[in-house]
Design a protein around this motif. Structure first.
Motif, PDB file in Angstrom:
ATOM      1  N   LYS A   1      12.733  -5.177  -4.080  1.00  0.00           N
ATOM      2  CA  LYS A   1      12.288  -5.847  -5.302  1.00  0.00           C
ATOM      3  C   LYS A   1      11.173  -6.864  -5.083  1.00  0.00           C
ATOM      4  N   THR A   2      10.935  -7.252  -3.835  1.00  0.00           N
ATOM      5  CA  THR A   2       9.836  -8.205  -3.574  1.00  0.00           C
ATOM      6  C   THR A   2       8.484  -7.539  -3.761  1.00  0.00           C
ATOM      7  N   ILE A   3       8.433  -6.213  -3.637  1.00  0.00           N
ATOM      8  CA  ILE A   3       7.172  -5.496  -3.856  1.00  0.00           C
ATOM      9  C   ILE A   3       6.935  -5.384  -5.357  1.00  0.00           C
ATOM     10  N   LYS A   4       5.854  -5.985  -5.806  1.00  0.00           N
ATOM     11  CA  LYS A   4       5.556  -6.061  -7.236  1.00  0.00           C
ATOM     12  C   LYS A   4       4.477  -5.074  -7.666  1.00  0.00           C
ATOM     13  N   GLY A   5       3.648  -4.649  -6.711  1.00  0.00           N
ATOM     14  CA  GLY A   5       2.549  -3.765  -7.066  1.00  0.00           C
ATOM     15  C   GLY A   5       1.874  -3.214  -5.832  1.00  0.00           C
ATOM     16  N   TRP A   6       0.733  -2.564  -6.071  1.00  0.00           N
ATOM     17  CA  TRP A   6       0.055  -1.830  -5.006  1.00  0.00           C
ATOM     18  C   TRP A   6      -1.445  -2.059  -5.056  1.00  0.00           C
ATOM     19  N   ARG A   7      -2.095  -1.765  -3.894  1.00  0.00           N
ATOM     20  CA  ARG A   7      -3.548  -1.879  -3.830  1.00  0.00           C
ATOM     21  C   ARG A   7      -4.092  -0.872  -2.832  1.00  0.00           C
ATOM     22  N   HIS A   8      -5.264  -0.352  -3.142  1.00  0.00           N
ATOM     23  CA  HIS A   8      -6.039   0.444  -2.194  1.00  0.00           C
ATOM     24  C   HIS A   8      -7.388  -0.241  -2.064  1.00  0.00           C
TER      25      HIS A   8
ATOM     26  N   ASN B   1       9.919   5.623  -5.660  1.00  0.00           N
ATOM     27  CA  ASN B   1      11.358   5.463  -5.854  1.00  0.00           C
ATOM     28  C   ASN B   1      12.000   4.779  -4.647  1.00  0.00           C
ATOM     29  N   TYR B   2      11.527   5.153  -3.448  1.00  0.00           N
ATOM     30  CA  TYR B   2      12.031   4.517  -2.227  1.00  0.00           C
ATOM     31  C   TYR B   2      11.693   3.021  -2.216  1.00  0.00           C
ATOM     32  N   TRP B   3      10.442   2.696  -2.473  1.00  0.00           N
ATOM     33  CA  TRP B   3      10.024   1.292  -2.396  1.00  0.00           C
ATOM     34  C   TRP B   3      10.591   0.462  -3.546  1.00  0.00           C
ATOM     35  N   HIS B   4      10.980   1.113  -4.617  1.00  0.00           N
ATOM     36  CA  HIS B   4      11.520   0.396  -5.770  1.00  0.00           C
ATOM     37  C   HIS B   4      12.824  -0.330  -5.431  1.00  0.00           C
ATOM     38  N   ASN B   5      13.455   0.057  -4.349  1.00  0.00           N
ATOM     39  CA  ASN B   5      14.662  -0.636  -3.895  1.00  0.00           C
ATOM     40  C   ASN B   5      14.345  -2.000  -3.290  1.00  0.00           C
TER      41      ASN B   5
ATOM     42  N   TRP C   1       0.845  -1.193   0.000  1.00  0.00           N
ATOM     43  CA  TRP C   1       0.000   0.000   0.000  1.00  0.00           C
ATOM     44  C   TRP C   1       0.875   1.235   0.000  1.00  0.00           C
ATOM     45  N   VAL C   2       0.469   2.200  -0.800  1.00  0.00           N
ATOM     46  CA  VAL C   2       1.120   3.511  -0.818  1.00  0.00           C
ATOM     47  C   VAL C   2       0.021   4.535  -1.103  1.00  0.00           C
ATOM     48  N   ASP C   3       0.166   5.723  -0.573  1.00  0.00           N
ATOM     49  CA  ASP C   3      -0.845   6.766  -0.759  1.00  0.00           C
ATOM     50  C   ASP C   3      -0.718   7.344  -2.161  1.00  0.00           C
ATOM     51  N   LEU C   4      -1.638   6.954  -3.035  1.00  0.00           N
ATOM     52  CA  LEU C   4      -1.569   7.396  -4.428  1.00  0.00           C
ATOM     53  C   LEU C   4      -1.983   8.853  -4.597  1.00  0.00           C
ATOM     54  N   LEU C   5      -2.489   9.469  -3.539  1.00  0.00           N
ATOM     55  CA  LEU C   5      -2.840  10.895  -3.571  1.00  0.00           C
ATOM     56  C   LEU C   5      -1.727  11.773  -2.999  1.00  0.00           C
ATOM     57  N   ASN C   6      -0.662  11.153  -2.558  1.00  0.00           N
ATOM     58  CA  ASN C   6       0.455  11.876  -1.958  1.00  0.00           C
ATOM     59  C   ASN C   6       1.171  12.728  -3.020  1.00  0.00           C
ATOM     60  N   PRO C   7       1.306  14.042  -2.786  1.00  0.00           N
ATOM     61  CA  PRO C   7       2.031  14.884  -3.747  1.00  0.00           C
ATOM     62  C   PRO C   7       3.477  14.405  -3.964  1.00  0.00           C
ATOM     63  N   ASP C   8       4.024  13.696  -2.975  1.00  0.00           N
ATOM     64  CA  ASP C   8       5.387  13.161  -3.074  1.00  0.00           C
ATOM     65  C   ASP C   8       5.389  11.679  -3.471  1.00  0.00           C
TER      66      ASP C   8
ATOM     67  N   LYS D   1       5.872   3.856 -14.526  1.00  0.00           N
ATOM     68  CA  LYS D   1       7.271   4.294 -14.557  1.00  0.00           C
ATOM     69  C   LYS D   1       8.177   3.303 -13.831  1.00  0.00           C
ATOM     70  N   TYR D   2       7.631   2.672 -12.779  1.00  0.00           N
ATOM     71  CA  TYR D   2       8.416   1.735 -11.967  1.00  0.00           C
ATOM     72  C   TYR D   2       8.048   0.272 -12.247  1.00  0.00           C
ATOM     73  N   HIS D   3       7.259   0.050 -13.308  1.00  0.00           N
ATOM     74  CA  HIS D   3       6.856  -1.305 -13.730  1.00  0.00           C
ATOM     75  C   HIS D   3       6.052  -2.024 -12.636  1.00  0.00           C
ATOM     76  N   TYR D   4       5.247  -1.249 -11.910  1.00  0.00           N
ATOM     77  CA  TYR D   4       4.404  -1.835 -10.872  1.00  0.00           C
ATOM     78  C   TYR D   4       3.045  -2.253 -11.443  1.00  0.00           C
ATOM     79  N   THR D   5       2.449  -3.243 -10.805  1.00  0.00           N
ATOM     80  CA  THR D   5       1.077  -3.658 -11.102  1.00  0.00           C
ATOM     81  C   THR D   5       0.127  -2.927 -10.156  1.00  0.00           C
ATOM     82  N   TYR D   6      -1.171  -3.048 -10.442  1.00  0.00           N
ATOM     83  CA  TYR D   6      -2.171  -2.485  -9.536  1.00  0.00           C
ATOM     84  C   TYR D   6      -3.346  -3.448  -9.402  1.00  0.00           C
TER      85      TYR D   6
END
Length: 273
Positions: free
Chosen positions: A97-104, A91-95, A78-85, A128-133
């Motif tokens: 590699k076990t994290i493949k995607g996100w969900r809300h 970029n932080y989580w991209h380090n 999970w990551v806040d997709l409304l976060n201005p940052d 941009k980071y090749h993540y799934t949703y």
């Protein structure tokens, strides 16, 4: 074989208040060690751990489990997709590699949230980071989901739990029409998972579930469907083996290559496992 949808948690009655009193079977802790023997018996080699708590702390929790348990092949965090940052956070989580995607948990949100341009812009940044949703919604939210998906045609998306059809009532007409429309988007896949929670927990029939499977497989085909359990939520209804055996029985109508897609190859390709 890969199970594309499991959850782990250390139960907290305040944080996990969605786990109601009538779900006593899952009002406790669940860790990967609870799955090892079941997976071994069924020859399931690994799973994708999906967020159950909407915080970045959840990502650290799941990464910690993955570091200690080789059955976790990937994480949907999970990551806040409304976060201005947001870009900085991705970029932080991209380090990791076990994290493949996100969900809300969109099933808890209204149409305005789902179609919020800022939210959709957040989903667009994932490419941009090749993540799934993962798309989590109820059947009566599918029209909004379709409008959302139409705006992100090149983002890999997967519909959790088949869009949660009303298995119990078997009122499937509108859901089936929306599944047909959603599946016309080639970037959308579908998980055969989680349907026991939408059925009469103790009195569902095989036919009721197969009626739903028929719609999902008709429109998504074996090339865009992946097996998932929704363990431990599914334990409110039946043991893990019962759900696996049910999906496996339905899949007997397909070729060996098609079954390999459903239970393994689609998941590996989608989540890059």
């Amino acid at each position: 074989m890969i199970d594309t949808h499991v959850h782990f948690w250390n139960f907290d009655p305040v944080r996990d208040n969605w786990i109601s009193e009538d779900m006593m079977a899952i009002r406790k802790d669940f860790s990967p060690t609870n799955l090892v023997s079941v997976y071994k018996d069924l020859q399931i080699t690994g799973c994708v751990a999906v967020q159950a708590n909407q915080s970045e702390e959840e990502n650290h929790f799941l990464l910690g489990l993955a570091g200690q348990n080789e059955i976790i092949k990937g994480i949907v965090g999970w990551v806040d997709l409304l976060n201005p940052d947001l870009d900085e956070r991705l970029n932080y989580w991209h380090n990791h590699k076990t994290i493949k995607g996100w969900r809300h948990v969109l099933q808890a949100e209204n149409r305005d949230f789902i179609l919020n341009p800022a939210f959709i812009a957040g989903v667009k940044q994932l490419k941009k980071y090749h993540y799934t949703y993962d798309l989590l919604c109820y059947h009566n939210q599918l029209k909004a989901i379709i409008e959302m998906v139409d705006q992100i045609p090149d983002q890999p998306l997967v519909l959790d739990h088949g869009g949660k059809p009303d298995v119990k009532s078997q009122d499937l007409t509108a859901w089936a029409a929306n599944i047909k429309t959603l599946a016309s988007n080639p970037n959308v896949s579908c998980k055969v998972s989680g349907l026991l929670a939408e059925a009469d927990w103790k009195n569902w029939t095989e036919k009721e579930l197969f009626n739903c499977f028929d719609v999902m497989f008709k429109h998504f085909g074996t090339a865009r469907i992946m097996y998932g359990s929704d363990w431990p939520v599914m334990l409110i209804s039946r043991p893990y083996q019962d759900w696996f055996n049910l999906v496996n029985k339905y899949a007997e109508r397909f070729t060996a290559d098609e079954r390999k897609l459903i239970f393994s190859d689609n998941a590996k390709a989608f989540y890059k496992l």
